[in-house]
Scaffold this active site. Structure first.
Site, mmCIF file in Angstrom:
data_model
loop_
_atom_site.group_PDB
_atom_site.id
_atom_site.type_symbol
_atom_site.label_atom_id
_atom_site.label_comp_id
_atom_site.label_asym_id
_atom_site.label_seq_id
_atom_site.Cartn_x
_atom_site.Cartn_y
_atom_site.Cartn_z
ATOM 1 C CB SER A 25 7.673 43.462 -0.618
ATOM 2 O OG SER A 25 8.218 42.176 -0.834
ATOM 3 C CE LYS A 220 10.985 42.077 6.227
ATOM 4 N NZ LYS A 220 11.042 43.282 7.071
ATOM 5 C CG ASP A 248 10.042 42.258 10.570
ATOM 6 O OD1 ASP A 248 9.109 42.858 11.139
ATOM 7 O OD2 ASP A 248 10.967 42.853 9.989
ATOM 8 C CD GLU A 274 12.513 43.177 13.182
ATOM 9 O OE1 GLU A 274 13.166 42.112 13.152
ATOM 10 O OE2 GLU A 274 12.780 44.163 12.479
ATOM 11 C CD GLU A 303 11.841 48.193 10.770
ATOM 12 O OE1 GLU A 303 12.295 47.084 11.041
ATOM 13 O OE2 GLU A 303 11.464 48.513 9.641
ATOM 14 C CG ASP A 326 16.441 53.286 11.504
ATOM 15 O OD1 ASP A 326 16.026 52.398 10.757
ATOM 16 O OD2 ASP A 326 16.863 54.390 11.084
ATOM 17 C CG HIS A 353 15.882 48.604 10.902
ATOM 18 N ND1 HIS A 353 15.769 49.819 10.250
ATOM 19 C CD2 HIS A 353 15.326 47.679 10.086
ATOM 20 C CE1 HIS A 353 15.156 49.632 9.089
ATOM 21 N NE2 HIS A 353 14.880 48.358 8.962
#
Lengths: 441, 441
Positions: A25, A220, A248, A274, A303, A326, A353
């Site tokens: 998530s 994240k 990220d 990111e 990505e 990616d 990624h």
């Protein structure tokens, strides 16, 4: 060597109910079910080898990609595999430039993901027929053959075929030693497992340490500033001041917001931020890069960059400091080759990624090839790794001392276990039948 | 006023076999069958009104868009229409940011085309319930309500909600007169019918003149330089030195090639070169713009720009002199509003893309609104027109003296004739049954 006519293309909608555990998530993808459109190519050759290709998806929408794979199938069926790889640039162009289908792309979104799945299967089959892991097939290929797989359309203002050849020729020096280095020590990995947004703090502490991944961590951010500060502090305290922390945002911010937010997280010394904003916003990434450079924070993205034209511009505009290819969003190995070569020209490190389902299995081949035959450097480089769902693959990644060890089995490591596919097929596999029944009750 | 709960969403794959006559052929799309994913929304309201929405496609791949529409359907079904348009920004965001589906976009390609079809149907229904043609619904809306339909995510570095409101407020002056002007004289159109690449010279001469379109002409270029020179000379001689000639390369070239090729066609005095290269190449368009400006040639693009983020950057980078919105590629009226407002801020004229099937019907509403409520100018502006397939629409465009006359019927002019849909449904409509049978024999 290459032989056989493609006699069958089948495609499966395979989904893993990862949303149930909050795995994966982030600020924009709150409930992903890691999934794949899974392509199987068969030929009439007597060796009975099959090519397996995946593209990664998040659950809903996989059926749309499956539909697009079927739309592309006529370009593949009854083709001679030798003809395909013998003019791989032409074949790539044929898939991406179908006079009717290109309107719903071109070279982006669903059709391009479908193209990736199909071409990944072709590469897997090619490598299997040659009896080599994909990275080794690429490493052993002469520069001229390698570049003949690349469609240079729309990138010749930055990289011509001749320049690409020259880059590959120059990197021949020391190739053998680098291959031995990879075989002995592998390619450095970093993990994202420690800090999905959906994880409670306890889980966060638990997965963050106690693994061999004690060099780099990624967290994240982007949903809530105060919560980000709290979580970043927790992780920075946990890992100490020396180790590398990345952040990220998964495209959560507008350009001014990205600059403002990251200025407030700068105290935790992130190496990079990111995906600070829209993956389409080249000039936005450039503005953010410029603003954050004085704080020592680099921009990383890729990505969700949908093709080589976007990567070309990110490089031209000095919009990133770390380039994240990616293996499933770009047009397979073919298009990734062009991006690796452009990155080399601009001297920007590639940090792929990975994660999801199968992305680690695939991209390790590309980055190991990159080191041996293109970049010749590990400086500022590492490949993402997430410890999820590898058990469903026939040739899962092998991680040793936080490094990807070069695969030894022939192919692109794309093949899934038959039973896993069967059980996770959506909506008729056993796992989904149960879940969907439970949902209805 | 707005009322009813969405009780049904159906979607049809409707295709017209235009490739049989070479209509619509260009350098990149050599055999288009003009098609549409056609959405019908029904509500439980007693008025029995339905909303119709299309997105334009070229034949193959329409089934993929249809599949994506079905994937979006749960976001629409059982929603109250009042709730949808009452928080239209939120609803737009919900469609484009589905936590699983956005991975296969985001806001680009198949899912975004599907989003356009769904939202076009919502706008049609809203306008019908209000008893107004869409352009008039927009013109009568107050600035605050208009901007509440726009998702400003990723564009606030160029246009904030407040700025958008201010632009609309400033354009209130003279609105009434401009509306009267439109009702009396319409919006200037230009035609592309005269020079599809697939047409032989005789057809070319025939359609080029003898129509009321004697002011502007557009010719397709990019397949073969010598042939382009021959055809451009033919057309320039036919129309004389004063009239406007535009050229359209449909993304055929790389950046250096575009500059070189257009330098050789400069003698025919084109006003613009349309789509010289990849629709994703913002910096490439900027380089071409810069190189061709001294030759008096402007760059036009937009029909394949996949969202507002790309348009934002084209404007930031001074990459175009004419901005060509599309009524079906962007996220319907909502996203087009943001682009019209950004174009106004940068003082770049909007010259919509049209043609295909239904694009003229839809985009006329947007450009008439643009003139009355945003740009307030006809300087360097015109809207594309192609005289194809209008007979399949219930409320076809009305062209008078080479101008689009404002539609008077309620709605977005998106509704097709029931019989046309039935006959052209792919693959089970009568027209296709016959063609497919013939192909098999």
């Amino acid at each position: 060597m290459v032989h056989g006519r493609v006699s069958r293309l089948s495609v499966h909608d395979v989904r893993f109910p990862t949303s149930l555990g909050g795995h994966g998530s982030d600020a924009m993808h709150t409930d992903p079910d890691y999934s794949a459109a899974y392509v199987v190519l068969e030929t009439d050759a007597e060796d009975g080898l099959k090519g397996y290709g995946i593209t990664f998806t998040l659950g809903r929408g996989t059926e749309v990609v499956v539909c697009a794979v079927n739309a592309l199938a006529p370009h593949v069926l009854n083709k001679d595999l030798g003809d395909i790889v013998g003019d791989f640039r032409g074949f790539y162009r044929q898939l991406t430039s179908d006079g009717q289908l290109r309107w719903i792309g071109p070279e982006k979104g669903v059709v391009h993901l479908a193209t990736a799945a199909v071409l990944n299967a072709v590469w897997d089959l090619w490598a299997k027929q040659e009896g080599k892991p994909l990275w080794k097939l690429l490493v052993d290929m002469d520069p001229q053959t390698l570049v003949s797989c690349i469609d240079f359309r729309y990138i010749t203002d930055v990289l011509t075929e001749e320049e690409a050849c020259e880059i590959l020729r120059q990197s021949q020096v020391g190739k053998k030693e680098r291959e031995e280095q990879m075989l002995a020590h592998g390619y450095p990995a970093y993990t994202t497992s420690c800090a999905w947004l959906g994880y409670p703090d306890a889980t966060l502490k638990q997965v963050g340490c106690g693994t061999s991944f004690c060099r780099q961590f990624k967290v994240k951010v982007g949903a809530d500033l105060q919560d980000d500060i709290r979580r970043c502090r927790l992780i920075r305290n946990m890992i100490g001041p020396e180790k590398t922390l990345m952040m990220d945002a998964n495209q959560r911010w507008d350009v001014p917001e990205a600059v403002e937010w990251m200025t407030k997280l700068a105290e935790f010394k992130p190496l990079w931020i990111e995906e600070p904003t829209s993956p389409d916003d080249i000039l936005g990434h450039a503005a953010i890069s410029k603003a954050l450079a004085p704080l020592g924070i680099g921009v990383a993205t890729g990505e969700q960059c949908h093709n080589r034209v976007i990567f070309k511009q990110l490089l031209q505009a000095k919009a990133l400091k770390f380039l994240q290819i990616d293996s499933c969003r770009l047009g397979s190995v073919n298009e990734n080759l062009s991006v690796l070569l452009m990155a080399k020209k601009f001297d920007i490190p590639v940090c792929p990624h990975a994660g999801g389902v199968g992305l680690c299995e695939l991209v390790q081949h590309l980055i190991i090839f990159d080191f041996i035959s293109v970049s010749a450097s590990l400086q500022d480089r590492m490949c993402e790794y997430v410890d999820h769902l590898h058990e469903h693959f026939k040739y899962p990644v092998l991680i040793r001392e936080a490094s990807y060890m070069p695969p030894k089995d022939a192919g692109y490591s794309t093949e899934m276990k038959e039973d896993s596919v069967k059980r996770h097929r959506y909506p008729d596999g056993e796992v989904w039948k149960k879940l969907l029944t439970a949902q209805r009750n």
